[in-house]
Design a protein around this motif. Sequence first.
Motif, mmCIF file in Angstrom:
data_model
loop_
_atom_site.group_PDB
_atom_site.id
_atom_site.type_symbol
_atom_site.label_atom_id
_atom_site.label_comp_id
_atom_site.label_asym_id
_atom_site.label_seq_id
_atom_site.Cartn_x
_atom_site.Cartn_y
_atom_site.Cartn_z
ATOM 1 N N SER A 164 49.398 49.283 -42.570
ATOM 2 C CA SER A 164 48.595 48.089 -42.814
ATOM 3 C C SER A 164 48.037 47.565 -41.494
ATOM 4 O O SER A 164 48.705 47.620 -40.456
ATOM 5 N N MET A 230 45.805 43.901 -44.638
ATOM 6 C CA MET A 230 46.652 42.719 -44.573
ATOM 7 C C MET A 230 45.878 41.573 -43.950
ATOM 8 O O MET A 230 44.892 41.778 -43.231
ATOM 9 N N SER A 231 46.299 40.354 -44.235
ATOM 10 C CA SER A 231 45.621 39.187 -43.690
ATOM 11 C C SER A 231 46.002 39.010 -42.224
ATOM 12 O O SER A 231 47.034 39.504 -41.754
ATOM 13 N N GLU A 233 47.029 36.338 -40.974
ATOM 14 C CA GLU A 233 48.255 35.538 -40.958
ATOM 15 C C GLU A 233 49.493 36.431 -41.075
ATOM 16 O O GLU A 233 50.459 36.285 -40.323
ATOM 17 N N ASP A 234 49.463 37.362 -42.032
ATOM 18 C CA ASP A 234 50.600 38.259 -42.203
ATOM 19 C C ASP A 234 50.761 39.178 -40.998
ATOM 20 O O ASP A 234 51.871 39.469 -40.570
ATOM 21 N N TRP A 235 49.637 39.639 -40.469
ATOM 22 C CA TRP A 235 49.677 40.516 -39.301
ATOM 23 C C TRP A 235 50.309 39.804 -38.105
ATOM 24 O O TRP A 235 51.139 40.364 -37.404
ATOM 25 N N SER A 237 52.408 37.303 -38.138
ATOM 26 C CA SER A 237 53.838 37.075 -38.368
ATOM 27 C C SER A 237 54.645 38.346 -38.118
ATOM 28 O O SER A 237 55.726 38.315 -37.542
ATOM 29 N N ALA A 238 54.077 39.485 -38.544
ATOM 30 C CA ALA A 238 54.785 40.750 -38.390
ATOM 31 C C ALA A 238 54.840 41.203 -36.940
ATOM 32 O O ALA A 238 55.829 41.788 -36.492
#
Length: 301
Positions: A164, A230-231, A233-235, A237-238
Amino acid sequence: MTTLLFAGATGNIAKRAIKNLQNANVTIKAGIREAELEVGRAHFASQQNVDVVELDLLKPETFKPAFEGVDIVYFATLLAVPGEFEKAYIEAAQAAGTVKHIIHSTGSTADVPEVFKLCSEFIFEREALTRESGINYTFLRPLMFMENFATMLAPSIRNEDGWSEPLIGSAEVAYVDVQDIANVVSSIALSPTAHEGKTYTLSGPDAISSDVIAELLSEALDRKITYTEMSAEDWSSANWGGVEVADSNNWLFNILRENYQGFALGAEGKNLLNDNIKNITGKEPTSFRAFIARSVNVWKK
């Protein structure tokens, strides 16, 4: 005999360019920081025209002996190192008094400054240091590396059958093979006069999307490989431990976010395709399909 200095000699491009020159009538200084000296000595032990020398930004006393007697210097601007280390290299080259040419690798985002504002400004500043040095130079601006799929993305592809990124699946990027970049570096190092004052954007032979790459991987591995957008935001955070996209003050984070936004717009796609690799090296650049065939073992379970 010409003497070449590769700063950061264990880097992806430099170590391949040095290997290309193993049978050339040149002397090579492989500049390596203190922490990696033993790794570097082991890596270059079999190459008789290579002398591993310490070149450490934290140890200014290593600069003079590393640059002594050098004719050509190669170094790469790295986004992860925002300090002006290039200035230190250039000042050492000037002080040596023998350096006739600098090969300076930066990045293709400088070709699309209206999209990659932060990144292009960073690159222009670093290139200006070389341009104004009074030493002949060549700038290389490679696109995104194919090798990213065989390194940082490989564990996910191998173990989870996919990967992702915050990149639209249909967005095309003209990925380039690191070996092809290294071939350009070694070719210029052997004939620097022909490339004085030139800037070369380095692309692969085609622009390809993440969706198509997933199809090619599926075919090569004989199992389904899936790309999932993936967004941001999610990227974040990860990859950044919860760094907020909206208010992040992290310089590198903002550069990377800008890059992915630009890639999604196709800013490093067909518009940057060119024949520079073929024209400089005499060889066709590596296609993504050929890169997958060469690297397939890294994605096998």
